[in-house]
Design a protein around this motif. Structure first.
Motif, short mmCIF file in Angstrom:
data_model
loop_
_atom_site.label_atom_id
_atom_site.label_comp_id
_atom_site.label_asym_id
_atom_site.label_seq_id
_atom_site.Cartn_x
_atom_site.Cartn_y
_atom_site.Cartn_z
N GLY A 1 0.79 -1.22 0.00
CA GLY A 1 0.00 0.00 0.00
C GLY A 1 0.82 1.27 0.00
N SER A 2 2.13 1.14 -0.12
CA SER A 2 2.98 2.33 -0.17
C SER A 2 2.71 3.10 -1.46
N SER A 3 2.69 4.42 -1.35
CA SER A 3 2.29 5.25 -2.49
C SER A 3 3.31 6.34 -2.77
N TYR A 4 3.27 6.83 -4.00
CA TYR A 4 4.22 7.84 -4.46
C TYR A 4 3.46 8.83 -5.34
N TYR A 5 3.92 10.09 -5.30
CA TYR A 5 3.22 11.14 -6.03
C TYR A 5 4.18 12.07 -6.74
N ALA A 6 3.72 12.60 -7.85
CA ALA A 6 4.44 13.69 -8.50
C ALA A 6 4.26 14.94 -7.65
N ASP A 7 5.27 15.80 -7.65
CA ASP A 7 5.21 17.03 -6.86
C ASP A 7 4.01 17.89 -7.24
N SER A 8 3.66 17.85 -8.51
CA SER A 8 2.58 18.71 -9.01
C SER A 8 1.21 18.33 -8.47
N VAL A 9 1.07 17.12 -7.92
CA VAL A 9 -0.24 16.67 -7.44
C VAL A 9 -0.26 16.35 -5.96
N LYS A 10 0.88 16.42 -5.31
CA LYS A 10 0.93 16.10 -3.87
C LYS A 10 -0.05 16.99 -3.12
N ALA A 11 -0.71 16.42 -2.14
CA ALA A 11 -1.69 17.10 -1.29
C ALA A 11 -3.01 17.37 -2.01
N ARG A 12 -3.07 17.07 -3.30
CA ARG A 12 -4.35 17.23 -4.03
C ARG A 12 -4.90 15.89 -4.49
N GLY B 1 6.31 -6.46 -9.46
CA GLY B 1 7.29 -5.99 -8.49
C GLY B 1 6.92 -4.66 -7.88
N GLY B 2 7.81 -4.15 -7.03
CA GLY B 2 7.55 -2.91 -6.34
C GLY B 2 7.69 -1.69 -7.23
N CYS B 3 7.31 -0.55 -6.64
CA CYS B 3 7.39 0.70 -7.39
C CYS B 3 8.77 1.35 -7.23
#
Length: 125
Positions: free
Chosen positions: A56-67, A101-103
């Motif tokens: 369940g670990s997740s990753y985001y682009a800076d442009s969408v973080k917090a949104r 596999g993992g991200c």
């Protein structure tokens, strides 16, 4: 046969919200990295968010973080992308992708083996 089917794209006003879904079939869901990408007209496909289905670990682009928030329902083998505070620059075709596999972070599109056909998102000002 692996199938990734996106849905939920729509036209919304700036500041609005949408939830995209990606239904996965024909593929062992656990132990995969599921990614959301977008491609605006005339631009390269860019990674938006990714989730490792086992942890369940997740990753985001800076442009969408917090949104934007990526999540999953393992029982339904479905991945979601909740998009809030949408901006006109979020306008694009949104794609779901899968790889084994993992991200290991937010990987580029070339790392993914399977793709959906996309769902369009239009944000007007």
């Amino acid at each position: 046969q692996v199938q990734l089917v996106e849905s939920g794209g729509d036209s919304v006003q700036a500041g609005g919200s949408l939830r995209l879904s990606c239904a996965v079939s024909g593929y062992t869901y656990s132990g995969k990295c599921m990614g959301w990408f977008r491609q605006a007209e005339g631009k390269e496909r860019e990674a938006v968010a990714a989730i490792f289905t086992s942890a369940g670990s997740s990753y985001y682009a800076d442009s969408v973080k917090a949104r934007f928030t990526i999540s999953q329902d393992s029982a339904k083998t479905t991945v979601y992308l909740q998009m809030n505070s949408l901006k006109p620059e979020d306008t694009a075709m949104y794609f779901c992708a899968a790889k084994s596999g993992g991200c290991g972070g937010l990987l580029p599109w070339r790392a993914y083996a399977y793709w959906g056909r996309g769902t369009p998102v239009t944000v007007s000002s």
